[in-house]
Design a protein around this motif. Structure first.
Motif, PDB file in Angstrom:
ATOM      1  N   SER A   1      22.778  48.878   7.158  1.00 56.61           N
ATOM      2  CA  SER A   1      23.527  47.833   6.457  1.00 56.61           C
ATOM      3  C   SER A   1      23.040  46.474   6.950  1.00 56.61           C
ATOM      4  O   SER A   1      23.026  46.222   8.154  1.00 56.61           O
TER       5      SER A   1
ATOM      6  N   LEU B   1      36.188  44.751  14.535  1.00 58.39           N
ATOM      7  CA  LEU B   1      34.926  45.285  14.010  1.00 58.39           C
ATOM      8  C   LEU B   1      33.942  44.149  13.769  1.00 58.39           C
ATOM      9  O   LEU B   1      34.242  43.204  13.042  1.00 58.39           O
TER      10      LEU B   1
ATOM     11  N   GLN C   1      29.955  43.112  12.633  1.00 63.03           N
ATOM     12  CA  GLN C   1      28.712  43.548  11.993  1.00 63.03           C
ATOM     13  C   GLN C   1      27.602  42.573  12.353  1.00 63.03           C
ATOM     14  O   GLN C   1      27.733  41.361  12.157  1.00 63.03           O
TER      15      GLN C   1
ATOM     16  N   SER D   1      27.631  51.866  15.400  1.00 68.20           N
ATOM     17  CA  SER D   1      27.195  52.576  14.199  1.00 68.20           C
ATOM     18  C   SER D   1      26.076  51.782  13.539  1.00 68.20           C
ATOM     19  O   SER D   1      25.939  50.573  13.767  1.00 68.20           O
TER      20      SER D   1
ATOM     21  N   VAL E   1      28.449  52.391   9.414  1.00 73.23           N
ATOM     22  CA  VAL E   1      29.917  52.335   9.323  1.00 73.23           C
ATOM     23  C   VAL E   1      30.571  53.692   9.020  1.00 73.23           C
ATOM     24  O   VAL E   1      31.788  53.786   8.968  1.00 73.23           O
ATOM     25  N   TRP E   2      29.766  54.759   8.874  1.00 72.25           N
ATOM     26  CA  TRP E   2      30.345  56.096   8.672  1.00 72.25           C
ATOM     27  C   TRP E   2      30.247  56.938   9.939  1.00 72.25           C
ATOM     28  O   TRP E   2      31.183  57.624  10.304  1.00 72.25           O
TER      29      TRP E   2
ATOM     30  N   TRP F   1      29.815  57.224  13.923  1.00 72.53           N
ATOM     31  CA  TRP F   1      30.050  56.396  15.103  1.00 72.53           C
ATOM     32  C   TRP F   1      29.643  57.125  16.372  1.00 72.53           C
ATOM     33  O   TRP F   1      29.789  58.342  16.478  1.00 72.53           O
TER      34      TRP F   1
ATOM     35  N   PHE G   1      26.893  47.943  13.631  1.00 71.82           N
ATOM     36  CA  PHE G   1      28.339  47.724  13.746  1.00 71.82           C
ATOM     37  C   PHE G   1      28.818  48.049  15.155  1.00 71.82           C
ATOM     38  O   PHE G   1      28.365  49.026  15.759  1.00 71.82           O
TER      39      PHE G   1
ATOM     40  N   ARG H   1      32.563  48.563  17.104  1.00 69.66           N
ATOM     41  CA  ARG H   1      34.014  48.663  16.923  1.00 69.66           C
ATOM     42  C   ARG H   1      34.685  48.704  18.296  1.00 69.66           C
ATOM     43  O   ARG H   1      34.409  49.597  19.097  1.00 69.66           O
TER      44      ARG H   1
END
Length: 249
Positions: A55, A157, A159, A188, A191-192, A194, A220, A222
């Motif tokens: 991403s 979160l 990015q 990540s 984002v799916w 982790w 990402f 978190r």
């Protein structure tokens, strides 16, 4: 769609390039995925950057080995909002120095969790949207200068603008009194899926936290607070990656 060959840029003359800077449309929180190929005569294309599984948002800073090219092809593979790839600005040049790379991903020795490097806070509550990333580690109090989330729901979160190889991070937990926090951090690229970075859910943590871990591609981050000795909210003042506590960057 099928048969779409992306956006092709023809340079004025064959040129040696090793760096591309381009701006993906960024007026909302959308992300794009893409790859870039180069060619001399549009017959043989060489893929120099492949971020089709990552991403990416806003400004992209892309390095690769020196190549003589006349054509550059940017092919969008995903947009989190619709089916169109939007490119606002594009520059290609030859840089004297290239940062350390792992394949086509930068291994930065400077903080990339900044607004200048296209990072953004996607989740988390604060008075100012990117207070966590603005570099200010001095001006915070009971009312402002931090980003927070309710314990038991949500997270903070972040990015990054594009994938980076990261092996450390640093955060400042709110420390205007003697409280301590517990938390864990995951990373990540999409984002799916982790991966745990650190599990401090059984620790009493205060103020500055420096975390080191094996190098990995990261987009990402978190941060999930699990305990606060003072109340039911987790407060973080500053975040950076990689950690720059040793004066680099």
């Amino acid at each position: 769609g099928p048969g779409d060959h992306g956006i092709i840029v023809k340079l004025g003359a064959p040129s040696i390039i090793n760096y591309i800077r381009m701006l993906l449309w960024d007026r909302d929180i959308r992300s794009y995925s893409y790859y870039i190929e180069v060619s001399m005569e549009q017959k043989d294309w060489v893929r120099v950057v492949d971020y089709s599984q990552y991403s990416c948002r806003s400004w992209q800073y892309l390095y690769f080995e020196n190549r003589v090219v006349q054509y550059v092809r940017i092919v969008g593979t995903h947009n989190t909002v619709n089916k169109v790839f939007h490119l606002v600005s594009f520059e290609a040049m030859c840089k004297v120095k290239i940062p350390k790379m792992l394949n086509d991903i930068i291994c930065p020795n400077y903080n990339v969790a900044t607004v200048d490097k296209s990072a953004v806070v996607i989740e988390g509550v604060s008075r100012a949207r990117n207070a966590l990333l603005n570099g200010d580690t001095k001006h915070y109090d009971w009312d402002s200068g931090y980003t927070c989330h309710q314990l038991g729901s949500g997270a903070i979160l972040i990015q990054l603008g594009q994938p980076y190889i990261i092996s450390s991070l640093r955060l400042l937990l709110w420390d205007c009194d003697d409280r301590s926090y517990s938390y864990y951090i995951e990373s990540s690229t999409n984002v799916w899926e982790w991966e745990m970075v650190v599990d401090n859910t059984r620790e009493n943590c205060k103020s500055w936290q420096v975390i080191k871990f094996p190098p990995r591609p990261v987009v990402f981050i978190r941060i999930v607070g699990t305990h606060n000795t003072a109340n039911e909210i987790f407060h973080c003042v500053h975040f950076e990656c990689p950690s720059c506590e040793d004066g680099r960057g």
